[in-house]
Design a protein around this motif. Structure first.
Motif, PDB file in Angstrom:
ATOM      1  N   HIS A  46      -1.337   4.954  -2.847  1.00  0.00           N
ATOM      2  CA  HIS A  46      -1.729   6.334  -3.150  1.00  0.00           C
ATOM      3  C   HIS A  46      -1.265   6.843  -1.807  1.00  0.00           C
ATOM      4  CE1 HIS A  46      -3.405   9.795  -5.056  1.00  0.00           C
ATOM      5  NE2 HIS A  46      -4.414   9.849  -4.129  1.00  0.00           N
ATOM      6  N   CYS A  47      -1.166   8.147  -1.823  1.00  0.00           N
ATOM      7  CA  CYS A  47      -0.693   8.938  -0.788  1.00  0.00           C
ATOM      8  C   CYS A  47       0.590   8.124   0.285  1.00  0.00           C
ATOM      9  CB  CYS A  47      -1.993   9.180   0.271  1.00  0.00           C
ATOM     10  SG  CYS A  47      -1.668  10.419   1.567  1.00  0.00           S
ATOM     11  N   ASN A  48       0.433   8.378   1.484  1.00  0.00           N
ATOM     12  CA  ASN A  48       1.419   7.679   2.239  1.00  0.00           C
ATOM     13  C   ASN A  48       0.620   6.804   3.649  1.00  0.00           C
ATOM     14  OD1 ASN A  48       3.142   7.742   5.277  1.00  0.00           O
ATOM     15  ND2 ASN A  48       4.329   6.977   3.442  1.00  0.00           N
ATOM     16  N   ALA A  49       0.695   5.528   3.209  1.00  0.00           N
ATOM     17  CA  ALA A  49      -0.123   4.613   4.228  1.00  0.00           C
ATOM     18  C   ALA A  49       1.174   3.903   4.921  1.00  0.00           C
ATOM     19  CB  ALA A  49      -1.013   3.833   3.594  1.00  0.00           C
ATOM     20  N   GLY A  50       2.447   4.598   5.035  1.00  0.00           N
ATOM     21  CA  GLY A  50       3.593   3.680   5.667  1.00  0.00           C
ATOM     22  C   GLY A  50       3.890   4.075   7.284  1.00  0.00           C
ATOM     23  N   ALA A  51       4.887   3.820   7.910  1.00  0.00           N
ATOM     24  CA  ALA A  51       5.371   3.726   9.229  1.00  0.00           C
ATOM     25  C   ALA A  51       5.083   5.456   9.482  1.00  0.00           C
ATOM     26  CB  ALA A  51       6.808   3.788   9.350  1.00  0.00           C
ATOM     27  N   LEU A  52       5.278   6.258   8.497  1.00  0.00           N
ATOM     28  CA  LEU A  52       5.056   7.666   8.789  1.00  0.00           C
ATOM     29  C   LEU A  52       3.560   7.944   9.269  1.00  0.00           C
ATOM     30  CD1 LEU A  52       7.467   9.213   5.885  1.00  0.00           C
ATOM     31  CD2 LEU A  52       7.995   9.450   8.458  1.00  0.00           C
ATOM     32  N   ALA A  53       2.794   7.211   8.560  1.00  0.00           N
ATOM     33  CA  ALA A  53       1.469   7.762   8.980  1.00  0.00           C
ATOM     34  C   ALA A  53       0.819   6.844  10.200  1.00  0.00           C
ATOM     35  CB  ALA A  53       0.421   7.127   7.914  1.00  0.00           C
ATOM     36  N   THR A  54       1.543   6.012  10.925  1.00  0.00           N
ATOM     37  CA  THR A  54       1.062   5.259  12.091  1.00  0.00           C
ATOM     38  C   THR A  54       1.963   5.352  13.462  1.00  0.00           C
ATOM     39  OG1 THR A  54       2.156   3.412  11.301  1.00  0.00           O
ATOM     40  CG2 THR A  54       0.004   3.694  10.169  1.00  0.00           C
ATOM     41  N   GLY A  55       1.925   4.467  14.030  1.00  0.00           N
ATOM     42  CA  GLY A  55       2.850   4.205  15.287  1.00  0.00           C
ATOM     43  C   GLY A  55       3.638   2.962  15.014  1.00  0.00           C
ATOM     44  N   GLY A  56       3.257   2.398  13.868  1.00  0.00           N
ATOM     45  CA  GLY A  56       4.064   0.947  13.536  1.00  0.00           C
ATOM     46  C   GLY A  56       4.594   1.000  12.310  1.00  0.00           C
ATOM     47  N   ILE A  57       4.443  -0.224  11.542  1.00  0.00           N
ATOM     48  CA  ILE A  57       5.072  -0.218  10.074  1.00  0.00           C
ATOM     49  C   ILE A  57       4.190   0.358   9.105  1.00  0.00           C
ATOM     50  CG2 ILE A  57       6.631  -2.131  10.731  1.00  0.00           C
ATOM     51  CD1 ILE A  57       4.226  -3.997   9.453  1.00  0.00           C
TER      52      ILE A  57
END
Ligand code: MRU
Length: 340
Positions: free
Chosen positions: A156-167
């Motif tokens: 759900h939502c985005n919990a990827g590289a876009l949401a963090t400084g890594g992967i």
């Protein structure tokens, strides 16, 4: 190559403008902390760890813009600016966690020349970014042990590289499991009202060559009932000491559905998302956003003029619905007594 959501380059913060994805891959170069605060508010940069990193770089932009050479004045003005950056979004605790680290640099550099403090602030912001990259890698390794070849994961939502400084957090686990040779299929919730799942998660997964199918949020129960899902994996914006976890609105629905269908529901989040000062999720502040996001999302009116709207951006999943919480330190199982 993973997507880089945020970086520091030649005295500027560079972010990929997430409001333009997936149609345009546009990068913004931000020179002023007020502009950065607006970018956080408008979700040009978003996701709990990424907004923490953005806040830290915002402090560096502000420090570079102050002309004073006096420590006391520098500290006083910087504290006001840090408060303004903290007021951009209320739920993800990573923002306050990162800003506290920046505030501590100013405190511990007591009496030093602002020029030297600027240097130390930048070093700390870069540490926050680099540590998050490593944290994501480690969460990915721990979390991948929960997945097996052939698994079908709903997110759900985005919990990827876009949401963090890594992967990423939840997607970081999927990227790692795939890298280890497992075939994983992902179902991505569209994520009303701002469509982070449709716009960002599918874009990231397709870019990485991972099998992803987009569904509308209201299809999740049916997809589970059809036997298409082995587990649900999501990120979090703030987790209380008892394991209650705030994440994008709609996450709680999935946890309830997962329990009914006897599917494990996992939360993946760094310890910078743990707020041990809160006993339970009841104390987590929930961001309320503009009604237009619901009535005229993306510029087209879809509801009757003047209708009243309730638009909480997050919900809290009670700990008893969470099968495990994965952090960079390992995997916690219930009953949760979280530590950092
Ligand atoms: O409003 P957003 O897009 O910032 O919300 C983000 C989420 O809810 C993510 O799922 C969350 O930050 C965890 S993933 C890093």
């Amino acid at each position: 190559m993973e997507v880089k959501s945020i970086d520091w380059k030649d005295g500027k913060v560079v972010i990929i403008d997430q409001t333009k994805l997936p149609l345009k891959e546009t990068y913004l170069e931000i020179k002023d902390y007020r502009e950065l605060a607006n970018a956080i508010r408008q979700l040009r940069i978003r996701g709990a760890p990424a907004i923490g990193i953005a806040g830290a770089f915002g402090v560096c932009l502000a420090a570079n813009g102050l002309d004073t050479v006096d420590y006391a004045e520098f500290k006083q003005r910087m504290n006001r600016i840090i408060d303004a950056l903290a007021a951009t979004r209320p739920t993800a605790v990573n923002l306050f966690w990162a800003l506290d680290r920046m505030r501590k640099i100013i405190e511990s550099n007591n009496g030093m020349k602002p020029n030297d403090i600027r240097h130390n602030l930048l070093e700390e912001a870069i540490n926050i970014l680099d540590e998050d990259r490593e944290t994501c890698r480690s969460m990915g390794e721990h979390g991948a042990s929960l997945l097996k070849n052939g698994d079908k994961v709903l997110t759900h939502c985005n919990a990827g590289a876009l949401a963090t400084g890594g992967i990423g957090t939840a997607l970081g686990v999927i990227f790692t499991a795939v890298k280890q040779g497992n075939k994983i299929k992902v179902y991505a919730d569209e994520t009303r009202p701002l469509l982070q799942g449709a716009r960002l998660t599918t874009w990231e997964l397709m870019k990485a060559g991972i099998d992803v199918t987009l569904i509308c949020d209201n299809m999740a129960a049916w997809v589970m009932q059809q036997g298409l899902i082995n587990c649900v994996m999501v990120g979090a914006d703030r987790i209380a000491a008892n394991g209650d976890a705030a994440n994008k609105i709609g996450t709680y629905n999935l946890a309830v559905l997962a329990q009914f269908h006897k599917i494990p529901f996992y939360v993946v989040a760094p310890t910078s998302t743990f707020d041990l000062s809160l006993k339970s999720g009841k104390e987590i502040p929930i961001e309320q956003r503009a009604s237009q996001e619901v009535t005229e999302g993306f510029g087209k009116r879809t509801a009757a003029e003047g209708v009243s709207v309730y638009n909480p951006a997050f919900d809290v999943t009670p700990n008893k619905l969470i099968a495990a919480i994965v952090s960079e330190k390992g995997i916690c199982y219930p009953p949760y007594k979280l530590q950092t």
